[in-house]
Scaffold this motif. Structure first.
Motif, PDB file in Angstrom:
ATOM      1  N   ARG A  73      -9.187   6.669  -6.148  1.00  0.00           N
ATOM      2  CA  ARG A  73      -9.224   6.081  -4.811  1.00  0.00           C
ATOM      3  C   ARG A  73      -9.004   4.564  -4.810  1.00  0.00           C
ATOM      4  O   ARG A  73      -8.694   3.993  -3.753  1.00  0.00           O
ATOM      5  CB  ARG A  73     -10.553   6.432  -4.136  1.00  0.00           C
ATOM      6  N   ILE A  74      -9.147   3.909  -5.940  1.00  0.00           N
ATOM      7  CA  ILE A  74      -8.947   2.456  -5.962  1.00  0.00           C
ATOM      8  C   ILE A  74      -7.505   2.081  -5.655  1.00  0.00           C
ATOM      9  O   ILE A  74      -7.214   0.929  -5.332  1.00  0.00           O
ATOM     10  CB  ILE A  74      -9.357   1.833  -7.317  1.00  0.00           C
ATOM     11  N   HIS A  75      -6.579   3.055  -5.708  1.00  0.00           N
ATOM     12  CA  HIS A  75      -5.167   2.762  -5.489  1.00  0.00           C
ATOM     13  C   HIS A  75      -4.709   2.995  -4.047  1.00  0.00           C
ATOM     14  O   HIS A  75      -3.606   2.561  -3.688  1.00  0.00           O
ATOM     15  CB  HIS A  75      -4.308   3.611  -6.430  1.00  0.00           C
ATOM     16  N   TYR A  76      -5.526   3.678  -3.225  1.00  0.00           N
ATOM     17  CA  TYR A  76      -5.081   3.968  -1.850  1.00  0.00           C
ATOM     18  C   TYR A  76      -6.186   3.878  -0.809  1.00  0.00           C
ATOM     19  O   TYR A  76      -5.908   3.899   0.380  1.00  0.00           O
ATOM     20  CB  TYR A  76      -4.415   5.350  -1.765  1.00  0.00           C
ATOM     21  N   HIS A 119      -1.695   0.267 -10.130  1.00  0.00           N
ATOM     22  CA  HIS A 119      -1.853   1.150 -11.285  1.00  0.00           C
ATOM     23  C   HIS A 119      -1.402   0.448 -12.573  1.00  0.00           C
ATOM     24  O   HIS A 119      -0.298  -0.126 -12.628  1.00  0.00           O
ATOM     25  CB  HIS A 119      -0.983   2.407 -11.133  1.00  0.00           C
ATOM     26  N   GLY A 120      -2.231   0.562 -13.612  1.00  0.00           N
ATOM     27  CA  GLY A 120      -1.795   0.071 -14.913  1.00  0.00           C
ATOM     28  C   GLY A 120      -0.515   0.741 -15.389  1.00  0.00           C
ATOM     29  O   GLY A 120       0.410   0.056 -15.863  1.00  0.00           O
ATOM     30  N   PRO A 121      -0.396   2.076 -15.275  1.00  0.00           N
ATOM     31  CA  PRO A 121       0.851   2.726 -15.694  1.00  0.00           C
ATOM     32  C   PRO A 121       2.067   2.275 -14.894  1.00  0.00           C
ATOM     33  O   PRO A 121       3.181   2.263 -15.417  1.00  0.00           O
ATOM     34  CB  PRO A 121       0.566   4.219 -15.468  1.00  0.00           C
ATOM     35  N   LEU A 122       1.878   1.888 -13.629  1.00  0.00           N
ATOM     36  CA  LEU A 122       3.004   1.393 -12.844  1.00  0.00           C
ATOM     37  C   LEU A 122       3.498   0.055 -13.397  1.00  0.00           C
ATOM     38  O   LEU A 122       4.711  -0.169 -13.514  1.00  0.00           O
ATOM     39  CB  LEU A 122       2.596   1.259 -11.371  1.00  0.00           C
ATOM     40  N   LEU A 123       2.567  -0.834 -13.752  1.00  0.00           N
ATOM     41  CA  LEU A 123       2.963  -2.094 -14.374  1.00  0.00           C
ATOM     42  C   LEU A 123       3.661  -1.832 -15.707  1.00  0.00           C
ATOM     43  O   LEU A 123       4.683  -2.457 -16.026  1.00  0.00           O
ATOM     44  CB  LEU A 123       1.742  -2.987 -14.588  1.00  0.00           C
ATOM     45  N   ALA A 124       3.114  -0.898 -16.500  1.00  0.00           N
ATOM     46  CA  ALA A 124       3.738  -0.557 -17.782  1.00  0.00           C
ATOM     47  C   ALA A 124       5.123   0.033 -17.570  1.00  0.00           C
ATOM     48  O   ALA A 124       6.064  -0.272 -18.313  1.00  0.00           O
ATOM     49  CB  ALA A 124       2.848   0.416 -18.554  1.00  0.00           C
ATOM     50  N   GLN A 125       5.269   0.875 -16.533  1.00  0.00           N
ATOM     51  CA  GLN A 125       6.566   1.471 -16.226  1.00  0.00           C
ATOM     52  C   GLN A 125       7.599   0.390 -15.939  1.00  0.00           C
ATOM     53  O   GLN A 125       8.731   0.426 -16.460  1.00  0.00           O
ATOM     54  CB  GLN A 125       6.432   2.399 -15.021  1.00  0.00           C
ATOM     55  N   PRO A 144      -7.229  -6.764 -13.568  1.00  0.00           N
ATOM     56  CA  PRO A 144      -6.577  -5.964 -12.527  1.00  0.00           C
ATOM     57  C   PRO A 144      -5.742  -6.839 -11.589  1.00  0.00           C
ATOM     58  O   PRO A 144      -6.072  -7.995 -11.318  1.00  0.00           O
ATOM     59  CB  PRO A 144      -7.749  -5.309 -11.796  1.00  0.00           C
ATOM     60  N   LEU A 145      -4.657  -6.243 -11.088  1.00  0.00           N
ATOM     61  CA  LEU A 145      -3.781  -6.881 -10.110  1.00  0.00           C
ATOM     62  C   LEU A 145      -3.987  -6.194  -8.770  1.00  0.00           C
ATOM     63  O   LEU A 145      -3.989  -4.963  -8.698  1.00  0.00           O
ATOM     64  CB  LEU A 145      -2.322  -6.761 -10.557  1.00  0.00           C
ATOM     65  N   PRO A 157       0.818  -1.222   0.000  1.00  0.00           N
ATOM     66  CA  PRO A 157       0.000   0.000   0.000  1.00  0.00           C
ATOM     67  C   PRO A 157       0.847   1.266   0.000  1.00  0.00           C
ATOM     68  O   PRO A 157       0.467   2.272  -0.607  1.00  0.00           O
ATOM     69  CB  PRO A 157      -0.820  -0.139   1.285  1.00  0.00           C
ATOM     70  N   THR A 158       2.002   1.237   0.671  1.00  0.00           N
ATOM     71  CA  THR A 158       2.879   2.412   0.686  1.00  0.00           C
ATOM     72  C   THR A 158       3.395   2.726  -0.708  1.00  0.00           C
ATOM     73  O   THR A 158       3.423   3.892  -1.133  1.00  0.00           O
ATOM     74  CB  THR A 158       4.065   2.181   1.639  1.00  0.00           C
ATOM     75  N   LEU A 159       3.805   1.697  -1.448  1.00  0.00           N
ATOM     76  CA  LEU A 159       4.281   1.903  -2.819  1.00  0.00           C
ATOM     77  C   LEU A 159       3.188   2.509  -3.685  1.00  0.00           C
ATOM     78  O   LEU A 159       3.428   3.482  -4.426  1.00  0.00           O
ATOM     79  CB  LEU A 159       4.756   0.575  -3.409  1.00  0.00           C
ATOM     80  N   LEU A 160       1.971   1.965  -3.588  1.00  0.00           N
ATOM     81  CA  LEU A 160       0.879   2.487  -4.409  1.00  0.00           C
ATOM     82  C   LEU A 160       0.545   3.930  -4.032  1.00  0.00           C
ATOM     83  O   LEU A 160       0.288   4.765  -4.915  1.00  0.00           O
ATOM     84  CB  LEU A 160      -0.360   1.607  -4.264  1.00  0.00           C
ATOM     85  N   PHE A 161       0.568   4.240  -2.742  1.00  0.00           N
ATOM     86  CA  PHE A 161       0.292   5.619  -2.312  1.00  0.00           C
ATOM     87  C   PHE A 161       1.353   6.570  -2.842  1.00  0.00           C
ATOM     88  O   PHE A 161       1.038   7.650  -3.357  1.00  0.00           O
ATOM     89  CB  PHE A 161       0.222   5.690  -0.787  1.00  0.00           C
ATOM     90  N   ARG A 162       2.620   6.194  -2.715  1.00  0.00           N
ATOM     91  CA  ARG A 162       3.696   7.085  -3.162  1.00  0.00           C
ATOM     92  C   ARG A 162       3.633   7.286  -4.678  1.00  0.00           C
ATOM     93  O   ARG A 162       3.869   8.402  -5.176  1.00  0.00           O
ATOM     94  CB  ARG A 162       5.050   6.521  -2.749  1.00  0.00           C
ATOM     95  N   TYR A 163       3.322   6.231  -5.427  1.00  0.00           N
ATOM     96  CA  TYR A 163       3.212   6.376  -6.882  1.00  0.00           C
ATOM     97  C   TYR A 163       2.015   7.269  -7.234  1.00  0.00           C
ATOM     98  O   TYR A 163       2.107   8.116  -8.130  1.00  0.00           O
ATOM     99  CB  TYR A 163       3.086   5.005  -7.539  1.00  0.00           C
ATOM    100  N   SER A 164       0.905   7.091  -6.524  1.00  0.00           N
ATOM    101  CA  SER A 164      -0.257   7.964  -6.750  1.00  0.00           C
ATOM    102  C   SER A 164       0.106   9.419  -6.499  1.00  0.00           C
ATOM    103  O   SER A 164      -0.278  10.316  -7.257  1.00  0.00           O
ATOM    104  CB  SER A 164      -1.417   7.560  -5.836  1.00  0.00           C
ATOM    105  N   ALA A 165       0.847   9.668  -5.408  1.00  0.00           N
ATOM    106  CA  ALA A 165       1.203  11.041  -5.068  1.00  0.00           C
ATOM    107  C   ALA A 165       2.117  11.655  -6.119  1.00  0.00           C
ATOM    108  O   ALA A 165       1.918  12.808  -6.531  1.00  0.00           O
ATOM    109  CB  ALA A 165       1.880  11.066  -3.696  1.00  0.00           C
TER     110      ALA A 165
END
Length: 264
Positions: free
Chosen positions: A181-184, A201-207, A230-231, A166-174
């Motif tokens: 909101r589905i990411h955090y 995030h789809g863009p995070l997987l693509a990244q 979705p993952l 969850p921390t990784l997803l929050f930091r990437y969202s920020a």
């Protein structure tokens, strides 16, 4: 509705350095350094006041993105053509244009696919062209049977295990200024949108696949990707590669994303 938008950005190296930290990459990034592919996602923010946001945390539709009448948004995929590296600390302009909306019927009901085209220039030179595909879906119906997700290929030349806290997803969202909101917000993700946890995030997987592709194939001329299922944040996944084909495989074997790389 407006069908075009221009955003300027100074390409602050601090943001790229922060993304390196989030992804566990070497840093920091210095002014003038070439940015890794897809790092422009942490630039070109378009902040909106609270009153201009929808229930999901995204800006309300009706500006660059038309209102399709469907409430649930996901990044369906995209395609990128790299003409020249973007460089940290060099002012840039991002020209965005609405290209198309297509309505289809899928396994979960009505779907609307919206395509945006982005062109990013530095010092008058076109550096990147990106086609961004968004999908809008209806509200989930708990009584509907869940469709069987596609299965991922079993063989690959290369595999890299990845995990998402969850921390990784929050930091990437920020860093990407993504308010979805589905990411955090796990309560929202489960109770309102019907997911089994926070959505990666789809863009995070693509990244991550782009970084893997550049590592294995060298500088990229192009890259395309498409979401398949979705993952969730609590799942372990694998980044897989066979030649210039890439995919994300969840721990249960389902296919989450496919991609294709074009090397220079």
């Amino acid at each position: 509705m407006t069908d075009s938008q221009v955003i300027s950005d100074v390409m602050d190296p601090a943001r790229a350095s922060a993304l390196c930290a989030v992804l566990g990459l070497p840093g920091p990034v210095a002014p003038g350094d070439a940015l890794p592919p897809f790092f422009h996602q942490v630039h070109f923010w378009d902040p909106q006041p609270p009153g201009a946001l929808g229930r999901d945390g995204h800006p309300k539709v009706g500006g660059l993105i038309p209102d399709t009448g469907l409430p649930r948004r996901m990044w369906a995929g995209g395609r990128l053509a790299f003409a020249a590296p973007l460089r940290a600390g060099v002012p840039a302009e991002k020209h965005s244009r609405f290209e198309d909306v297509t309505r289809k019927s899928g396994r979960s009901g009505a779907l609307a696919f919206v395509t945006l085209r982005h062109e990013i220039r530095q010092e008058g030179q076109l550096c990147l062209t990106e086609w961004q595909d968004l999908v809008y879906r209806p509200e989930p119906d708990p009584s509907d049977p869940r469709p069987d997700p596609p299965r991922a290929p079993e063989t690959a030349q290369d595999r890299r295990a990845v995990q998402f806290s969850p921390t990784l997803l929050f930091r990437y969202s920020a860093l990407t200024f993504n308010g979805h909101r589905i990411h955090y917000d796990e309560t929202y993700a489960r109770l309102v949108e019907g997911y089994e946890g926070l959505v990666v995030h789809g863009p995070l997987l693509a990244q991550l696949m782009m970084l893997m592709a550049e590592d294995l194939l060298g500088p990229l001329a192009g890259f395309s990707f498409r979401g398949a299922s979705p993952l969730m944040h609590h799942e372990t996944a694998e980044l897989c590669r066979d030649g210039r084909r890439f995919w994300v495989r969840a721990g249960d074997g389902r296919l989450c994303m496919t991609a294709a790389a074009e090397a220079d």
